[in-house]
Design a protein around this motif. Sequence first.
Motif, PDB file in Angstrom:
ATOM      1  N   PHE A 132       0.850  -1.190   0.000  1.00 21.98           N
ATOM      2  CA  PHE A 132       0.000   0.000   0.000  1.00 21.98           C
ATOM      3  C   PHE A 132       0.883   1.236   0.000  1.00 21.98           C
ATOM      4  N   GLN A 133       0.273   2.339  -0.367  1.00 22.49           N
ATOM      5  CA  GLN A 133       0.976   3.615  -0.498  1.00 22.49           C
ATOM      6  C   GLN A 133       0.234   4.659   0.326  1.00 22.49           C
ATOM      7  N   LEU A 134       0.995   5.445   1.072  1.00 22.91           N
ATOM      8  CA  LEU A 134       0.430   6.546   1.854  1.00 22.91           C
ATOM      9  C   LEU A 134       1.027   7.852   1.349  1.00 22.91           C
ATOM     10  N   VAL A 135       0.165   8.785   0.959  1.00 19.65           N
ATOM     11  CA  VAL A 135       0.597  10.109   0.528  1.00 19.65           C
ATOM     12  C   VAL A 135       0.130  11.114   1.576  1.00 19.65           C
ATOM     13  N   CYS A 136       1.073  11.923   2.111  1.00 17.11           N
ATOM     14  CA  CYS A 136       0.770  12.865   3.186  1.00 17.11           C
ATOM     15  C   CYS A 136       1.151  14.281   2.764  1.00 17.11           C
ATOM     16  N   SER A 137       0.211  15.184   2.790  1.00 14.40           N
ATOM     17  CA  SER A 137       0.495  16.605   2.628  1.00 14.40           C
ATOM     18  C   SER A 137       0.574  17.196   4.032  1.00 14.40           C
ATOM     19  N   PRO A 138       1.714  17.797   4.433  1.00 10.17           N
ATOM     20  CA  PRO A 138       1.990  18.022   5.857  1.00 10.17           C
ATOM     21  C   PRO A 138       1.153  19.090   6.545  1.00 10.17           C
ATOM     22  N   GLY A 139       0.479  19.969   5.810  1.00  9.97           N
ATOM     23  CA  GLY A 139      -0.314  21.015   6.454  1.00  9.97           C
ATOM     24  C   GLY A 139       0.499  22.209   6.901  1.00  9.97           C
TER      25      GLY A 139
END
Length: 716
Positions: free
Chosen positions: A131-138
């Motif tokens: 699986f892949q997790l994409v995070c935009s940090p805020g």
Amino acid sequence: MRSLFGAIHMRWLFVCLVLLAVNMAWAGKSSTATQVYDIPRLDGITIDGHGEDWGTRGFAVHFLMDNEGCRRLLPDDLSAIARLGWNAQGLLLLLEVRDDRANESDNDQALYAADSIELFLASELGGQDAFQLVCSPGMDPKHPVLRTILVDRRKSAVLQTIPISVQTISSRTPGGYQMEVLLPWSAFQITPSVGREVACQIYVNDKDTGPRKQCHWFPRGDTHANNASMQRLRLADQRSAPVLASATTWLEHLRRIRVEVAATTELIGKAVRVRNGKTVLGTGRLQRAEDGNAAAVVNIPLSAPGKPYDALHVDIDGQTPVQVISPDVDALRATAIRQAEFRFNPFVFTDFAFPAGDFVDAPLMEDLIGRYTVQTKFYNAAHQPVSVANTPGRYGAVVTITGEQGMPIKRYYTLYRQPEPINWNALVMSSGIELPKGLGIAAAVAAEQTALVADYSKWMLAERLARNEDGAVLLAGLAETVPGSGKATGRTDAWGRNDRWWAEQQQQIGALQAYKYVSYLPDGYAADTQKRWPLLLVLHGSGERSMDDTAFATYFNQYKMIGYAKTDYPCVLIAPHCPPGEWWSPYRLNMLLDALQQSYRIDPDRVYLTGLSMGGFGTFSWAMEFPERFAAIAPICGGADPADAARLQQLPIWVFHGTKDPTVPFAYSQKMVDALHALQADVQFRVYPNGSHDVWTETFNDPLLYQWLFAHTRKK
């Protein structure tokens, strides 16, 4: 001028070639990584976005490399350090990112397009479940809250029923941000223990004013499509030594391999050695680089044809091993041969004798294939072999290049014999050209200097006709067009005519080959030898052309369509494979369909077609050329010439596209749908609001697509 579809075709061919060139620079062997990193168990870690409880613990990766070369980006632009550990719940990651400007994506479905972190976890290196997790940090004032996207790439039906409960929190730091993440073992039903291996990869994305930058942890940068491109992690009590350096390889001018090594400051002055097994291929020394770290370049010779380097290593100071993947020189050599420019002198000619042709860079070709010979057979417009150009018009040149190593190369070119010579010096052309405002030329000046613009255009035309095949294609198509035919479409213009002529010519001489393909058969296919099954054809995008046979055979496993085709919506599923550097040909595809109907028990009234990106364009073009072959089609983020929409008027169509597609403009599909609606055609349009380019994943995983397709039968 080209028609709209002709312009689209050439634009996409150019984009595909650019993407291919980028892939060439990063190409590596398909073998998996052999280096294993020990990740220590860390108890007492709280996922709160702050790394104080880590202390100095964890396995440290001090070098995440950028995607423009083997170096860290400048510290005031982008740099990243990662720490890894594990506990009973999952894999632990702490990422410290320095980024001088916060700019996060406005598109919630495309967080990766701007400042973000992408994490990949697989149950094992090259395994089917990941699986892949994409995070935009805020950190962006416009987007002050952390946002995530989870992409489930697990193939196991059992695992797909288990939710993936990741934990991730970010916090601001001086000059950037840090992010703390837990990727759960439960996603793979793993019971963690010392010695258990998993696979992981880390990307850090940065978008300022120009193109997106990216740094990642080697060995490869294609993890999104290949689970074998991750790093091997072994759960342990003790950690491996920190990663202080990294290396990558580039092919320079197809004459040598450039090995770039980058390392932390404490390794400045250390000796670098590149070897294949025990054989030393080159040496160098790490020196202070622009970013303040250490860097070295070592040039090594190309591997011999058919004998690639099988154990390429980089050592620093004779002790510190650096992971590196050797470029697939044979594949790159083959790509360079395929893309080498061949030119007739000229393409548009006036004599009875045909012009000669050769490679523009003949010395390079001799380096690649040795001394070579060129043999050319010519054919007239009626596909008859000829030795002289007795009449004006179209001619086809079938070129065979044979090097010292054998394996002849075939090329196909269009020539045009004009009826009489043109005195370009004496020719006066009128100028109806309106210069674009962006050139900075005042409208009054452009109007006063039309003769100058016309003269420039004349000599540009003369040069293009002599040195570029497109000129011959254009003139041949225009000469064959009947007066009063009206405006040409992408299917009937000069380039459409040329494609059709060459398909007929190649078929006549036995050179038109059907595409290779992979097949997936429904459960029960072998048991019932009398039943005829629906056929679903899936055309891939430009990125999949360069996959080897093994990688392509597993590519579609990431979508639920294979499971649907086997059980829920049983059908014969066929995925043709377009060769590198080429565009989908409706004629070769039609030849494949003929062959499939001979090889498989297929119901000819239930043939369905879909495709993504380049395959979306291919879906439209194949159906436009041969609409009678299909029961229904579903193009995804593609396009075609709306002026030719009447060819599809009797065919059920479901079009898919994302409104924020950065690669294929949403308008391409919208214009086709509008044209079909104007004809009262049977067309539906699923618009993905804020959808990016990869809307095919959701489309292929939606059972409604297959319900809709299989509800149709071919109209008689």
